[in-house]
Motif scaffolding. Structure first.
Motif, mmCIF file in Angstrom:
data_model
loop_
_atom_site.group_PDB
_atom_site.id
_atom_site.type_symbol
_atom_site.label_atom_id
_atom_site.label_comp_id
_atom_site.label_asym_id
_atom_site.label_seq_id
_atom_site.Cartn_x
_atom_site.Cartn_y
_atom_site.Cartn_z
ATOM 1 N N SER A 92 -8.504 -4.976 10.774
ATOM 2 C CA SER A 92 -8.068 -4.009 9.779
ATOM 3 C C SER A 92 -6.800 -3.313 10.275
ATOM 4 O O SER A 92 -6.739 -2.828 11.397
ATOM 5 C CB SER A 92 -9.174 -2.986 9.543
ATOM 6 N N LYS A 93 -5.788 -3.275 9.435
ATOM 7 C CA LYS A 93 -4.515 -2.674 9.818
ATOM 8 C C LYS A 93 -4.239 -1.418 8.996
ATOM 9 O O LYS A 93 -4.677 -1.311 7.861
ATOM 10 C CB LYS A 93 -3.372 -3.666 9.586
ATOM 11 N N GLU A 94 -3.478 -0.530 9.641
ATOM 12 C CA GLU A 94 -3.236 0.760 8.998
ATOM 13 C C GLU A 94 -2.545 0.627 7.639
ATOM 14 O O GLU A 94 -2.858 1.325 6.699
ATOM 15 C CB GLU A 94 -2.376 1.629 9.915
ATOM 16 N N ASP A 95 -1.600 -0.331 7.567
ATOM 17 C CA ASP A 95 -0.864 -0.464 6.305
ATOM 18 C C ASP A 95 -1.595 -1.334 5.275
ATOM 19 O O ASP A 95 -1.208 -1.382 4.121
ATOM 20 C CB ASP A 95 0.553 -1.003 6.552
ATOM 21 N N SER A 96 -2.629 -2.016 5.708
ATOM 22 C CA SER A 96 -3.453 -2.749 4.735
ATOM 23 C C SER A 96 -4.899 -2.769 5.225
ATOM 24 O O SER A 96 -5.391 -3.764 5.733
ATOM 25 C CB SER A 96 -2.938 -4.176 4.545
#
Length: 158
Positions: free
Chosen positions: A92-96
């Motif tokens: 899981s990434k901050e921008d998505s």
DNA sequence: GCCAACGTTGGC
DNA sequence: GCCAACGTTGGC
């Protein structure tokens, strides 16, 4: 848009309804859901004011314990982004963000617990996903009729 | 603590 | 894309 009804599970020995009652404003963010179907419900369908049955799983007595309400619609589950967190997910990434949560507020603790056995015996509740075999979904929709029936049982005197 | 059911992962 | 292996859930 009519209100929808939901059931969320919480492990009884991890976060019982009493723990929610002690939260600030009796509200918490429903983090840690790592199942896509449950995620989709929270992201796409749970709306402000929707009513939610709070269900205790994994305890000595599996049961519906009370009613909550959605007070914040789907937003990123920040616990997935923090390596210190138990539910950290490196994908899981901050921008998505992969994972989504909602905030729920306690509305009412039932006068009495509505046990799983009782739900299984109730003719009106046979179609609930909850009583279908090996259901592992931690966030699931319920119909208004099912919701009302469980609330009725929960408000009976002991 | 056991075990069945299910979702996810990863090799091919 | 298949499928076996593995991990997790959750009732009992």
């Amino acid at each position: 848009m009519p209100k929808k009804h939901w059931l969320v599970k919480s492990e009884a020995n991890c976060f019982p309804i009493g723990a929610l009652a002690k939260c600030k404003n009796q509200t918490t963010h429903w983090d840690g859901v790592r199942n896509y179907q449950a995620r989709n419900y929270m992201r796409d369908e749970m709306k402000l004011g929707d009513k939610v049955i709070f269900y205790h799983s994994n305890g000595e007595q599996p049961c519906a314990a009370g009613i909550c309400e959605v007070v914040k619609e789907g937003y990123p589950d920040f616990t997935a982004l923090d390596p210190e967190e138990m539910h950290y997910d490196p994908k899981s990434k901050e921008d998505s963000p992969t994972w989504i949560m909602v905030d729920i507020k306690l509305v009412k603790k039932f006068k009495r617990e509505v046990t799983l056995a009782e739900i299984k015996e109730n003719g009106k509740l046979q179609k609930m996903k909850l009583v279908q075999k090996a259901n592992r979904l931690s966030v699931m929709p319920v119909t208004k009729e099912e919701f009302d029936e469980i609330v009725r049982l929960g408000n009976l005197s002991k």
